[in-house]
Design an enzyme around this catalytic site. Structure first.
Site, PDB file in Angstrom:
ATOM      1  N   GLU A 191      39.919  42.160  35.231  1.00 22.99           N
ATOM      2  CA  GLU A 191      40.195  41.916  36.488  1.00 22.99           C
ATOM      3  C   GLU A 191      41.334  41.800  36.668  1.00 22.99           C
ATOM      4  O   GLU A 191      41.452  40.270  35.970  1.00 22.99           O
ATOM      5  CB  GLU A 191      38.904  42.123  37.498  1.00 22.99           C
ATOM      6  CG  GLU A 191      39.104  41.309  38.472  1.00 22.99           C
ATOM      7  CD  GLU A 191      37.916  41.541  39.241  1.00 22.99           C
ATOM      8  OE1 GLU A 191      36.517  41.201  39.135  1.00 22.99           O
ATOM      9  OE2 GLU A 191      38.586  41.123  40.894  1.00 22.99           O
ATOM     10  N   ARG A 216      28.984  36.873  24.839  1.00 20.62           N
ATOM     11  CA  ARG A 216      30.195  37.190  24.854  1.00 20.62           C
ATOM     12  C   ARG A 216      30.818  35.477  23.568  1.00 20.62           C
ATOM     13  O   ARG A 216      29.856  34.715  23.464  1.00 20.62           O
ATOM     14  CB  ARG A 216      30.675  36.692  26.515  1.00 20.62           C
ATOM     15  CG  ARG A 216      29.728  35.796  27.397  1.00 20.62           C
ATOM     16  CD  ARG A 216      29.315  35.603  28.933  1.00 20.62           C
ATOM     17  NE  ARG A 216      30.533  35.023  29.588  1.00 20.62           N
ATOM     18  CZ  ARG A 216      31.116  35.647  30.488  1.00 20.62           C
ATOM     19  NH1 ARG A 216      31.391  37.443  30.095  1.00 20.62           N
ATOM     20  NH2 ARG A 216      32.246  35.903  30.527  1.00 20.62           N
ATOM     21  N   LYS A 232      36.596  32.353  34.914  1.00 19.88           N
ATOM     22  CA  LYS A 232      38.027  32.136  35.759  1.00 19.88           C
ATOM     23  C   LYS A 232      38.014  31.439  36.173  1.00 19.88           C
ATOM     24  O   LYS A 232      38.969  31.072  37.408  1.00 19.88           O
ATOM     25  CB  LYS A 232      38.423  34.029  35.917  1.00 19.88           C
ATOM     26  CG  LYS A 232      39.199  34.360  34.517  1.00 19.88           C
ATOM     27  CD  LYS A 232      39.478  35.691  35.284  1.00 19.88           C
ATOM     28  CE  LYS A 232      38.270  36.684  34.640  1.00 19.88           C
ATOM     29  NZ  LYS A 232      38.979  38.120  35.047  1.00 19.88           N
TER      30      LYS A 232
END
Ligand code: ATP
Ligand code: MG
Length: 576
Positions: free
Chosen positions: A37, A262, A272
């Site tokens: 994204e 992850r 982020k």
């Protein structure tokens, strides 16, 4: 779990793909995608996903798309798109002409939504966001049907068309999938698939005022692109039934979603949102600050793409969340730079050293090895003269036990040069601090060996005072003091654990003159000190600036050694 240097790390997705190929699933095609994204810079966690998606495609003769998942115009920007492309390319991967944007599918996604409405599988709902939440129920209680759930197909089509036409305010209506308000999986309780948002999109401008939700976008985009293996992180496991439901309801090509754990890395954060917070609140100057776990930060710090790819291979791919020791990342770059970084001499905290018996105006060019690991890298000449700089740390007026470096009356070797012996010191009149060392040298020890076989216990690095160049050196340390700064158990804000000493700037360093034209980004080993690279932002011909990539002390190698010994003891016990 991480692999040792000898065994390949387990990767269960590799096994799945190999099995699929054996069964000729998807006619033997392997097609993956990396779907960032564009709302921030990529970090080392994304690197794991990039290596996995591009790496597996490469390995199995397939291809990998770069797809921007740009469905939230409020947070996304073109500058992020550019940085993401730069980072993926720098890591060594190529999406060729397959650069895609979810926003390119907005028209198609809208048609899919209309199709669901026509099939009685979606409805326009007028509940507010809060009401939708209330109606959803909990993990232990089923939800309640929305009073708008049984609107007719005609009414739904009409309202959805008017949503698109901009007749309604943000948040006043949504389009929802009609699935099951009693499903044990909350994601299946009539999830929202379209929302009204009067916001300009960085690609589609003001064409749209309704935007599809992530869950309605991702799988359909995968399908449109013919993705065979849609690899994502574990938090999407509970979304997989929904991913499958949409594709089945629409009767379109059905990729397989596969989830993996992850990457979490100690002493840093990998979100982020948090990284952006550090910048916006002024703790860190930017995304590419060398302390950041971003790809651009690691690049500026001196990491090589090879070292990051190696790291990603080493940590393997598993189904269970874990925390990887940042020492392994540091080990990976050290290992890579050890092979390829030229050695040079630099003095970070200089103290003057005068060789009393060396002629005033003499200068000798001494031969130095560029990389003992790689004789092919050759040698270079470095100037030696009467006045030098050495590290303040390499001298002690009153040497403690086990300090073998320079001290009054003691002899040491200067790397590639001579044996020297300390014969006196000069003090600052006010403070009494030693500000200059006086030594004599033995001309018969040129190159660093005594013909009479006498030994010294230390070899020091040095530079010639008159010939060396001034430099600024930035020493970086971990961004956080705590291995897991986002540990939810203790409730404290992650910024509480920022390391106040994560950056130390030394402004009076001296480096050997061969570094005069060192290109921005080039990497060196400063002998005895660590690996350093020329800063790409602040270094210039007027002012050399180096970033410390990593020290020479390999804590990972130590951890491995301890683990190996423990294993051997363990085996010994079992064998009896
Ligand atoms: P963040 O939590 O940093 O905001 P994100 O998941 O929102 O990350 P995306 O841009 O959506 O960021 O991520 C793109 C891809 O990278 C996704 O497939 C995502 O699963 C993957 N990814 C993100 N973070 C990690 C991580 N720490 N380890 C492995 N893969 C990750
Ligand atoms: Mg995401």
């Amino acid at each position: 779990m991480t692999a040792t240097d000898s065994s390949p790390a387990p990767n269960f997705i590799r096994n799945i793909i190999a099995e699929d190929l054996k069964a000729n699933k998807n006619e033997g095609r392997v097609h993956t995608r990396f779907p960032p994204e564009p709302n921030g810079y990529l970090h080392i966690g994304h690197a794991k996903s990039i290596c996995l998606n591009f790496g597996l495609a490469q390995e199995f003769g397939g291809v990998c798309n770069l797809r921007f998942d740009d469905t939230d115009p409020s947070k996304e920007e073109v500058k992020y798109v550019e940085s993401i492309k730069e980072d993926v390319r720098w890591l060594g991967f190529d999406w060729q002409d397959r650069e895609f944007y979810a926003s390119d599918y907005f028209e198609q996604l809208h048609e899919y939504a209309v199709q669901l409405i026509k099939d009685g599988k979606a409805y326009v709902c007028d509940l507010s966001a809060n009401e939708i939440r209330e109606y959803r129920g909990t993990l232990t209680e089923p939800g309640k049907n929305s009073p708008y759930r049984d609107r007719s197909v005609e009414e739904n089509l009409n309202l959805f068309e008017r949503m698109r036409a901009g007749e309604f305010k943000d948040g006043s209506r949504v389009l929802r999938a009609k699935i099951d308000m009693a499903s044990p999986n909350l994601n299946m309780r009539d999830p929202v698939i379209y929302r009204i948002l009067h916001a300009e999109h960085h690609r589609t401008g003001n064409t749209w005022c309704i935007y599809p939700m992530y869950d309605f976008t991702h799988g359909q985009s995968d399908s449109i692109e013919g993705i065979t293996h849609s690899i994502c992180t574990l938090e999407f496991e509970d979304h997989r039934p929904l991913y499958d439901w949409f594709l089945d309801a629409l009767k379109i090509f059905h990729p397989q979603q596969i989830e993996f754990a992850r990457l979490n890395l100690s002493y840093t954060v990998m979100s982020k949102r948090m990284l952006l917070q550090l910048i916006e609140e002024g703790y860190i100057p930017g995304w590419d600050d060398p302390r950041m776990p971003t790809i651009s930060g690691l690049r500026r710090r001196g990491y090589t793409p090879e070292s990051i790819r190696n790291f990603c291979e080493r940590i393997g791919v598993a189904k269970r969340d874990s925390m990887v020791d940042i020492a392994l990342l540091e080990h990976s770059v050290r290992e890579d730079l050890n092979k390829r970084a030229p050695r040079v001499m630099a003095v970070l905290r200089p103290i003057r050293l005068v060789i009393d018996n060396y002629p005033e105006n003499k200068m000798e060019e001494l031969e130095a090895v560029n990389n003992p690991e790689d004789p092919g890298m050759g040698t270079r000449k470095i100037p030696f003269s009467r006045v030098l700089y050495i590290e303040q740390d390499d001298f002690r007026e009153v040497p403690p036990k086990k300090f073998f470096r320079l001290a009054p009356g003691r002899e040491v070797r200067l790397r590639y040069a001579y044996f020297i012996k300390c014969v006196g010191v000069v003090r600052d009149e006010q403070t009494g601090e030693v500000v200059e060392l006086h030594c004599t040298y033995d001309p018969k020890t040129r190159g660093g060996d005594a013909p009479d076989g006498r030994k010294v216990r230390a070899t020091l690095h040095w530079v010639s005072a008159a010939h060396s160049l001034k430099a600024e050196v930035r020493l970086y340390d971990h961004l956080f003091l705590k291995a897991n700064p986002t540990d939810e158990k203790d409730g404290a804000d992650f910024k509480t654990y920022l390391n106040p000493d994560s950056l130390e700037t030394l402004t009076s360093c001296r480096v050997e003159p061969t570094l005069k034209d060192a290109a921005p980004g080039s990497r060196y080993q400063f002998e005895r000190l660590g690996y350093f690279c020329v800063d790409t932002v602040d270094s210039s011909n007027e002012k050399l600036v180096f970033n410390r990539t990593v020290t020479l002390r390999d804590t990972w190698a130590k951890i491995q050694k301890v683990e190996k010994e423990a294993m051997e003891v363990h085996k010994g016990v079992i064998k009896g």
